[in-house]
Enzyme design. Structure first.
Site, PDB file in Angstrom:
ATOM      1  N   LEU A   6     -22.759  32.388 -19.585  1.00 26.87           N
ATOM      2  CA  LEU A   6     -22.277  31.016 -19.538  1.00 26.87           C
ATOM      3  C   LEU A   6     -20.993  30.967 -18.726  1.00 26.87           C
ATOM      4  O   LEU A   6     -20.110  31.811 -18.919  1.00 26.87           O
ATOM      5  CB  LEU A   6     -21.994  30.485 -20.944  1.00 26.87           C
ATOM      6  CG  LEU A   6     -23.173  30.389 -21.890  1.00 26.87           C
ATOM      7  CD1 LEU A   6     -22.701  29.998 -23.287  1.00 26.87           C
ATOM      8  CD2 LEU A   6     -24.186  29.386 -21.377  1.00 26.87           C
ATOM      9  N   THR A   8     -18.621  29.036 -19.068  1.00 25.00           N
ATOM     10  CA  THR A   8     -17.494  28.718 -19.940  1.00 25.00           C
ATOM     11  C   THR A   8     -17.142  29.841 -20.916  1.00 25.00           C
ATOM     12  O   THR A   8     -16.188  29.712 -21.673  1.00 25.00           O
ATOM     13  CB  THR A   8     -17.789  27.440 -20.741  1.00 25.00           C
ATOM     14  OG1 THR A   8     -18.987  27.645 -21.492  1.00 25.00           O
ATOM     15  CG2 THR A   8     -17.936  26.242 -19.829  1.00 25.00           C
ATOM     16  N   CYS A   9     -17.875  30.924 -20.892  1.00 16.96           N
ATOM     17  CA  CYS A   9     -17.674  32.045 -21.820  1.00 16.96           C
ATOM     18  C   CYS A   9     -16.605  32.989 -21.268  1.00 16.96           C
ATOM     19  O   CYS A   9     -16.733  33.498 -20.153  1.00 16.96           O
ATOM     20  CB  CYS A   9     -19.002  32.779 -22.010  1.00 16.96           C
ATOM     21  SG  CYS A   9     -18.885  34.334 -22.905  1.00 16.96           S
ATOM     22  N   ASP A  10     -15.552  33.225 -22.053  1.00 15.46           N
ATOM     23  CA  ASP A  10     -14.468  34.118 -21.612  1.00 15.46           C
ATOM     24  C   ASP A  10     -14.966  35.530 -21.336  1.00 15.46           C
ATOM     25  O   ASP A  10     -14.534  36.169 -20.377  1.00 15.46           O
ATOM     26  CB  ASP A  10     -13.351  34.164 -22.651  1.00 15.46           C
ATOM     27  CG  ASP A  10     -12.550  32.874 -22.717  1.00 15.46           C
ATOM     28  OD1 ASP A  10     -12.579  32.105 -21.731  1.00 15.46           O
ATOM     29  OD2 ASP A  10     -11.904  32.639 -23.756  1.00 15.46           O
ATOM     30  N   ARG A  13     -16.670  35.582 -18.065  1.00 15.30           N
ATOM     31  CA  ARG A  13     -15.670  35.513 -16.989  1.00 15.30           C
ATOM     32  C   ARG A  13     -15.092  36.892 -16.700  1.00 15.30           C
ATOM     33  O   ARG A  13     -14.866  37.251 -15.541  1.00 15.30           O
ATOM     34  CB  ARG A  13     -14.549  34.542 -17.359  1.00 15.30           C
ATOM     35  CG  ARG A  13     -14.952  33.105 -17.301  1.00 15.30           C
ATOM     36  CD  ARG A  13     -13.764  32.209 -17.638  1.00 15.30           C
ATOM     37  NE  ARG A  13     -14.178  30.831 -17.706  1.00 15.30           N
ATOM     38  CZ  ARG A  13     -13.731  29.963 -18.598  1.00 15.30           C
ATOM     39  NH1 ARG A  13     -12.835  30.334 -19.493  1.00 15.30           N
ATOM     40  NH2 ARG A  13     -14.158  28.728 -18.579  1.00 15.30           N
TER      41      ARG A  13
END
Length: 116
Positions: A6, A8-10, A13
């Site tokens: 995702l 938005t997933c840290d 990232r």
């Protein structure tokens, strides 16, 4: 190499930063291709489900009782992430063993649980 996760997933990232040459597929937008899902389930089984995720907690008992392939196809955000596919090799999560398997060393591993 492809990273499924995702945007938005840290944890995803961190994986993307550590693997800058890898393509990225946001499973919320694109889903997980059927052949990749089958291969990942064959290798990881129910470990592919992130039962600590917000998505999982929001599911009712009927949804939770679905076969993992069906559940991930319907709710791709319930997949543990990232899932890194490099040819025939698959690595799940972003903990130290996963990083070592991918040849990544000295990376920030906070949030190494595999994404929430």
């Amino acid at each position: 190499m492809i990273i499924y996760g995702l945007k938005t997933c840290d944890t995803c990232r961190k994986a993307r930063k550590a693997l800058p040459g890898a393509a990225f597929v946001d499973v919320r937008d694109a889903g997980l291709p059927g052949d990749v899902l089958e291969d990942a389930l064959a290798q990881f089984g129910e470990k592919l489900l992130n039962t600590r995720s917000t998505t999982w907690r929001g599911l009712d008992d009927a949804a939770r009782s679905l076969a993992p392939a069906t559940l991930i196809a319907r709710h791709p955000t319930v997949m543990k992430r990232p899932l890194v596919v490099d040819g025939a090799r698959m690595v799940l999560g972003w903990d130290k063993p996963a990083q070592t398997a991918l040849g990544v060393t000295g990376q920030d591993t906070a949030g190494q649980g595999g994404g929430a």
